[in-house]
Design an enzyme around this catalytic site. Structure first.
Site, PDB file in Angstrom:
ATOM      1  N   TYR A 144       0.819  -1.218   0.000  1.00 55.89           N
ATOM      2  CA  TYR A 144       0.000   0.000   0.000  1.00 55.89           C
ATOM      3  C   TYR A 144       0.852   1.266   0.000  1.00 55.89           C
ATOM      4  O   TYR A 144       0.383   2.327  -0.404  1.00 55.89           O
ATOM      5  CB  TYR A 144      -0.918   0.047   1.235  1.00 55.89           C
ATOM      6  N   HIS A 163      -0.424 -11.841   2.143  1.00 53.75           N
ATOM      7  CA  HIS A 163      -1.366 -11.002   1.411  1.00 53.75           C
ATOM      8  C   HIS A 163      -2.188 -11.787   0.380  1.00 53.75           C
ATOM      9  O   HIS A 163      -3.390 -11.562   0.233  1.00 53.75           O
ATOM     10  CB  HIS A 163      -0.616  -9.862   0.718  1.00 53.75           C
TER      11      HIS A 163
END
Length: 341
Positions: free
Chosen positions: A86, A166
């Site tokens: 991110y 993830h």
């Protein structure tokens, strides 16, 4: 106002938001996780991404995180969901660090989740060096150790509360034995991080039942949660039931469909919102909490941040819960893990 884990002075009379008031979900190892977390991904990456000409633009925009993170702390959020890709680790770390420095918060007052083990992504997402290139990064363990250390360094903390894989692996792959081995190697590093205190809990993200079936055979410490996309239009009933059977807490990303599925304008949910005198987002979050699902809404609006936490003073009836559960359309807002071997 000074930030404390007690009712905040700037809130309206009778309106309380604080860590102690947030419903917590206990993970398998006893760690308590606030059931509502603030999503720290900013930019455009879902099926509702911005369009330029005839193509969508996918881009993480960490520069958009500074103000919302400050507002999230101000409005009472204490669980933050981040990820290496991110690009907002430093934004979260600095924002929290300022409060640690002035004594208004301590590290134990916040719950930090982050994620590593993200497959290659387009250059426009600005994730270069933060994903795992399975063709080049042949030493999976060394890469994951480095990414965990990098995450802790960017966050400016000595440990995270929850560390997640993830994704299960690389998209558009068919060799299940290779995918299984890569997950196993990554998890061995996660188990080491847990044992060393670099993470208080460990889990996975975007795993299907197919991935979990073999994964659970290969690990010593089972994953404590599975962070997956869930919304009233994408209910994942079978996968949630499987996770519950295995003692794996489900955490929902994209509870509002990431603005791409139309769930926020659903007439059934709008009617429930009117009935309970809440907004649509609050009804969706309450529906999830009553299902035992943790949720990760994201907003840049201060008023919406406040309302997303104001979901503990009403209860949805059993009949309305069933009706909302019947809205499923199997609509995902972004990439799915189905093509990952």
């Amino acid at each position: 106002p000074k930030l404390l884990c007690a009712p905040l002075a700037f809130l309206a009379p009778g309106f309380q938001l604080a860590m102690a008031d947030l419903r917590a979900i206990k993970l398998a190892n006893g760690v308590e996780m606030p059931s509502l977390g603030f999503g720290c991904a900013f930019g455009y990456w879902s099926n509702g991404a911005k369009t330029e000409g005839d193509h969508q633009v996918e881009m993480f925009r960490p520069d958009e995180a500074w103000r919302p993170l400050q507002l999230a702390l101000k409005t009472g959020w204490r669980h933050f969901d981040a990820a290496l890709v991110y690009g907002t680790h430093r934004h979260l770390g600095v924002t929290l660090g300022m409060k640690f420095a002035d004594g208004s918060l301590e590290r134990k007052d916040v719950f930090i989740t982050t994620k590593v083990f993200h497959p290659p992504a387009p250059f426009t997402l600005n994730t270069q060096g933060k994903t795992i290139n399975f063709q080049q990064d042949t030493d999976i363990k060394a890469k994951i150790k480095g990414d965990i250390e990098r995450s802790l360094d960017e966050l400016g903390v000595g440990y995270v509360d929850l560390l997640l894989m993830h994704w299960p692996g690389e998209f558009a792959t068919t060799d299940e034995a290779v995918g299984r081995q890569r997950r196993k190697e990554c998890w061995e590093v996660f188990e080491e991080a847990l044992a060393m205190g670099r993470a208080r809990a460990i889990g996975v993200s975007n795993f299907t039942q197919k991935h979990l079936d073999t994964f659970l055979q290969d690990v010593k410490v089972p994953p404590m949660c599975n962070q997956i996309e869930v919304s009233p239009y994408f209910t994942r009933d079978d996968l949630r039931a499987y996770c519950k059977e295995k003692g794996i807490v489900v955490v929902a990303w994209g509870p509002f469909g990431s603005g791409a599925t139309g769930v926020l304008t659903d007439e059934v949910i709008k009617a429930k919102a009117e009935k309970y005198k809440k907004n649509v987002g609050q009804v969706i979050l309450r529906w999830m909490l009553q299902l035992g699902i943790a949720a990760l809404p994201k907003s840049s609006s201060e008023s919406r941040m406040l309302s997303n936490l104001d979901v503990f003073d009403f209860e949805i009836s059993e009949e309305d819960m069933k009706e909302m559960g019947s809205l499923n359309k199997d609509i995902s807002s972004a990439a799915t893990p189905d093509s990952i071997a």
